[in-house]
Design an enzyme around this catalytic site. Structure first.
Site, PDB file in Angstrom:
ATOM      1  N   ASN A   1      48.792 -21.775  56.527  1.00 49.44           N
ATOM      2  CA  ASN A   1      48.928 -22.208  55.123  1.00 49.44           C
ATOM      3  C   ASN A   1      50.274 -22.856  54.797  1.00 49.44           C
ATOM      4  O   ASN A   1      50.471 -23.329  53.675  1.00 49.44           O
ATOM      5  CB  ASN A   1      48.654 -21.042  54.146  1.00 49.44           C
ATOM      6  CG  ASN A   1      47.264 -20.468  54.337  1.00 49.44           C
ATOM      7  OD1 ASN A   1      46.297 -21.229  54.347  1.00 49.44           O
ATOM      8  ND2 ASN A   1      47.153 -19.174  54.541  1.00 49.44           N
TER       9      ASN A   1
ATOM     10  N   ASN B   1      58.336 -19.027  61.383  1.00 48.25           N
ATOM     11  CA  ASN B   1      57.813 -18.486  60.135  1.00 48.25           C
ATOM     12  C   ASN B   1      56.346 -18.148  60.413  1.00 48.25           C
ATOM     13  O   ASN B   1      55.488 -19.025  60.344  1.00 48.25           O
ATOM     14  CB  ASN B   1      57.928 -19.497  58.985  1.00 48.25           C
ATOM     15  CG  ASN B   1      57.453 -18.897  57.662  1.00 48.25           C
ATOM     16  OD1 ASN B   1      56.853 -17.826  57.646  1.00 48.25           O
ATOM     17  ND2 ASN B   1      57.721 -19.590  56.569  1.00 48.25           N
TER      18      ASN B   1
ATOM     19  N   ARG C   1      58.369  -8.522  47.322  1.00 48.60           N
ATOM     20  CA  ARG C   1      57.003  -8.872  46.933  1.00 48.60           C
ATOM     21  C   ARG C   1      56.052  -7.675  47.129  1.00 48.60           C
ATOM     22  O   ARG C   1      56.494  -6.534  47.109  1.00 48.60           O
ATOM     23  CB  ARG C   1      56.565 -10.110  47.715  1.00 48.60           C
ATOM     24  CG  ARG C   1      57.463 -11.328  47.400  1.00 48.60           C
ATOM     25  CD  ARG C   1      57.010 -12.566  48.127  1.00 48.60           C
ATOM     26  NE  ARG C   1      55.642 -12.922  47.756  1.00 48.60           N
ATOM     27  CZ  ARG C   1      54.904 -13.817  48.449  1.00 48.60           C
ATOM     28  NH1 ARG C   1      55.423 -14.420  49.514  1.00 48.60           N
ATOM     29  NH2 ARG C   1      53.682 -14.100  48.051  1.00 48.60           N
TER      30      ARG C   1
HETATM   31  C1  DQA Z   1      55.894 -16.441  53.976  1.00 45.89           C
HETATM   32  C2  DQA Z   1      55.694 -15.016  53.435  1.00 45.89           C
HETATM   33  C3  DQA Z   1      54.366 -14.419  53.906  1.00 45.89           C
HETATM   34  O1  DQA Z   1      54.198 -13.110  53.358  1.00 45.89           O
HETATM   35  C4  DQA Z   1      53.204 -15.287  53.432  1.00 45.89           C
HETATM   36  O2  DQA Z   1      51.987 -14.793  53.951  1.00 45.89           O
HETATM   37  C5  DQA Z   1      53.386 -16.724  53.755  1.00 45.89           C
HETATM   38  C6  DQA Z   1      54.709 -17.327  53.632  1.00 45.89           C
HETATM   39  C7  DQA Z   1      57.176 -17.105  53.448  1.00 45.89           C
HETATM   40  O3  DQA Z   1      57.642 -18.067  54.068  1.00 45.89           O
HETATM   41  O4  DQA Z   1      57.699 -16.681  52.409  1.00 45.89           O
HETATM   42  O5  DQA Z   1      52.417 -17.435  54.054  1.00 45.89           O
HETATM   43  O6  DQA Z   1      56.013 -16.350  55.397  1.00 45.89           O
END
Ligand code: DQA
Length: 149
Positions: free
Chosen positions: A10, A73, A106
């Site tokens: 994503n 990431n 979060r």
């Molecule tokens: C993320 C944080 C993750 O928890 C989330 O699922 C993401 C993005 C971030 O870059 O803040 O897709 O990795």
């Protein structure tokens, strides 16, 4: 020096995905900034993204001998993927985990990272600058591998 940047699921939607959390900067723009800083630091960066866990595992597994460090990431796989964790541990390259958002501020399920324990450290909460800080950390790590901190 060669550094591999790996982006998980994503993150290709950055810029239009949950902009209140992740901002309006696209992954292409982040890549541009990373490449610019890499040129200044005189390092080569390969920057990739995949939504598929197995593909990410393949990229990590193939990194040995081709890169001096990894910046990753893992996105949602941070919180779920033993396979990514095992790949990072197996390849043995200095690895920096990064996140745009502060995952500790979060939802509870984001507080736990399965991948962070096998990384040298984690950088989170600085938006697109997490990528630039990750690059700096990876370069420092790669330069000091096998030496006292
Ligand atoms: C993320 C944080 C993750 O928890 C989330 O699922 C993401 C993005 C971030 O870059 O803040 O897709 O990795």
């Amino acid at each position: 020096m060669r550094i591999l940047f790996i982006n998980g699921p994503n993150l290709n939607l950055l810029g239009r995905r949950e902009t209140g959390i992740y901002g309006r900067t696209s992954l292409a723009e982040i890549k541009k900034r990373v490449m610019q800083r890499a040129r200044a630091l005189r390092v080569t960066v390969v920057f990739l993204q995949s939504n598929h866990e197995g593909e990410l595992v393949d990229h990590i597994g193939a990194a040995s001998g081709r890169y001096e460090a990894i910046v990753i990431n893992p996105a949602a796989y941070t919180h779920t993927s033993i396979a990514l964790r095992d790949a990072i541990a197996a390849v043995g390259l200095p690895t920096v985990e990064i996140h745009l958002s502060n995952i500790h501020a979060r939802e509870d399920f984001r507080h736990r990272s399965l991948t962070a324990p096998v990384c040298a450290g984690q950088i989170c909460g600085f938006g697109p600058n997490s990528y630039l800080l990750g690059l700096e950390a990876a370069v420092l790590l790669a330069k000091t591998v096998g030496k006292q901190p």
